[in-house]
Write a protein that holds these residues in place. Structure first.
Motif, PDB file in Angstrom:
ATOM      1  N   TRP A  18     -30.816  29.769  51.193  1.00 15.99           N
ATOM      2  CA  TRP A  18     -30.863  31.084  50.474  1.00 15.99           C
ATOM      3  C   TRP A  18     -31.878  30.805  49.328  1.00 15.99           C
ATOM      4  CZ3 TRP A  18     -28.234  35.219  51.441  1.00 15.99           C
ATOM      5  CH2 TRP A  18     -27.162  35.265  52.237  1.00 15.99           C
ATOM      6  N   PRO A  19     -32.691  31.977  49.057  1.00 18.92           N
ATOM      7  CA  PRO A  19     -33.671  31.814  48.076  1.00 18.92           C
ATOM      8  C   PRO A  19     -33.332  31.547  46.497  1.00 18.92           C
ATOM      9  CG  PRO A  19     -33.218  33.987  48.545  1.00 18.92           C
ATOM     10  CD  PRO A  19     -32.665  33.354  49.371  1.00 18.92           C
ATOM     11  N   THR A  20     -33.749  30.592  46.002  1.00 16.60           N
ATOM     12  CA  THR A  20     -33.377  30.252  44.509  1.00 16.60           C
ATOM     13  C   THR A  20     -34.047  31.200  43.555  1.00 16.60           C
ATOM     14  OG1 THR A  20     -35.137  28.579  44.265  1.00 16.60           O
ATOM     15  CG2 THR A  20     -33.155  27.813  45.285  1.00 16.60           C
ATOM     16  N   LEU A  21     -33.111  31.378  42.600  1.00 16.73           N
ATOM     17  CA  LEU A  21     -33.467  32.621  41.506  1.00 16.73           C
ATOM     18  C   LEU A  21     -33.979  31.245  40.389  1.00 16.73           C
ATOM     19  CD1 LEU A  21     -33.548  35.553  40.663  1.00 16.73           C
ATOM     20  CD2 LEU A  21     -31.442  35.410  40.042  1.00 16.73           C
ATOM     21  N   ASP A  22     -35.074  31.777  39.860  1.00 21.26           N
ATOM     22  CA  ASP A  22     -35.387  31.006  38.480  1.00 21.26           C
ATOM     23  C   ASP A  22     -35.187  31.980  37.468  1.00 21.26           C
ATOM     24  OD1 ASP A  22     -36.654  29.409  36.713  1.00 21.26           O
ATOM     25  OD2 ASP A  22     -38.791  29.631  37.397  1.00 21.26           O
ATOM     26  N   ILE A  23     -33.819  31.496  36.583  1.00 21.52           N
ATOM     27  CA  ILE A  23     -33.632  32.522  35.566  1.00 21.52           C
ATOM     28  C   ILE A  23     -34.130  31.808  34.125  1.00 21.52           C
ATOM     29  CG2 ILE A  23     -31.459  33.196  36.662  1.00 21.52           C
ATOM     30  CD1 ILE A  23     -30.188  30.660  35.055  1.00 21.52           C
ATOM     31  N   GLY A  24     -35.156  31.325  34.249  1.00 22.24           N
ATOM     32  CA  GLY A  24     -35.987  30.594  33.137  1.00 22.24           C
ATOM     33  C   GLY A  24     -36.770  31.814  32.384  1.00 22.24           C
ATOM     34  N   PRO A  25     -37.192  32.796  32.955  1.00 18.30           N
ATOM     35  CA  PRO A  25     -37.940  33.658  32.364  1.00 18.30           C
ATOM     36  C   PRO A  25     -37.075  34.708  31.586  1.00 18.30           C
ATOM     37  CG  PRO A  25     -39.159  33.424  34.403  1.00 18.30           C
ATOM     38  CD  PRO A  25     -37.828  32.430  34.337  1.00 18.30           C
ATOM     39  N   GLY A  38     -34.216  20.227  36.170  1.00 15.12           N
ATOM     40  CA  GLY A  38     -34.314  19.984  37.559  1.00 15.12           C
ATOM     41  C   GLY A  38     -35.200  20.881  38.367  1.00 15.12           C
ATOM     42  N   ARG A  39     -36.042  21.594  37.430  1.00 16.14           N
ATOM     43  CA  ARG A  39     -36.754  22.605  37.985  1.00 16.14           C
ATOM     44  C   ARG A  39     -38.083  21.949  38.910  1.00 16.14           C
ATOM     45  NH1 ARG A  39     -41.298  25.784  37.391  1.00 16.14           N
ATOM     46  NH2 ARG A  39     -41.115  28.171  37.847  1.00 16.14           N
TER      47      ARG A  39
END
Length: 128
Positions: A18-25, A38-39
């Motif tokens: 599954w695509p990983t969602l980067d919620i940092g922004p 862990g990024r």
């Protein structure tokens, strides 16, 4: 180790998760700061899954014992990451980029006068 002949190869596209969602922004937009420890590892793993997307199994004339090998005699691009033999032994499997796979397929279908497809397996040491 002794030389062996490459009899054939089997190629499968590597399964994508599954695509990983980067919620940092998203958090940065609302002014919530933090450190995502862990990024870097996630991004490296994602790059490897997308770039080295072909799981290739080489069929050799003689089986290998379990471990990680460098197969001397293969094209350089196809031999960069090493080849892994599972716990039961047998045929080595590696993950190749599209360029590495093209180079390996070209090596496999050379002209009849260049048909020598022999490789010399050499066990690789695990990274320290």
């Amino acid at each position: 180790m002794h030389e062996t002949e490459v009899v054939g190869l089997n190629v499968q596209r590597r399964r994508r998760g599954w695509p990983t969602l980067d919620i940092g922004p998203f958090f940065m937009f609302f002014g919530i700061a933090g450190t995502d420890h862990g990024r870097e590892a996630r991004m490296e793993r994602r790059f490897e899954q997308e770039y080295f997307s072909n799981a290739v199994t080489l069929h050799l004339a003689s089986a290998l014992s379990p471990g990680t090998y460098a197969l001397h005699g293969l094209p350089e691009e196809a031999n960069k990451r090493g080849w892994t033999v599972g716990p039961q032994g047998g045929n080595p499997t590696g993950h190749l980029s599209a360029d590495g796979l093209d180079e390996l397929r070209g090596w496999m279908r050379r002209t009849p006068s260049q048909r020598d497809r022999r490789v010399r397996p050499e066990r690789m040491l695990p990274p320290a």
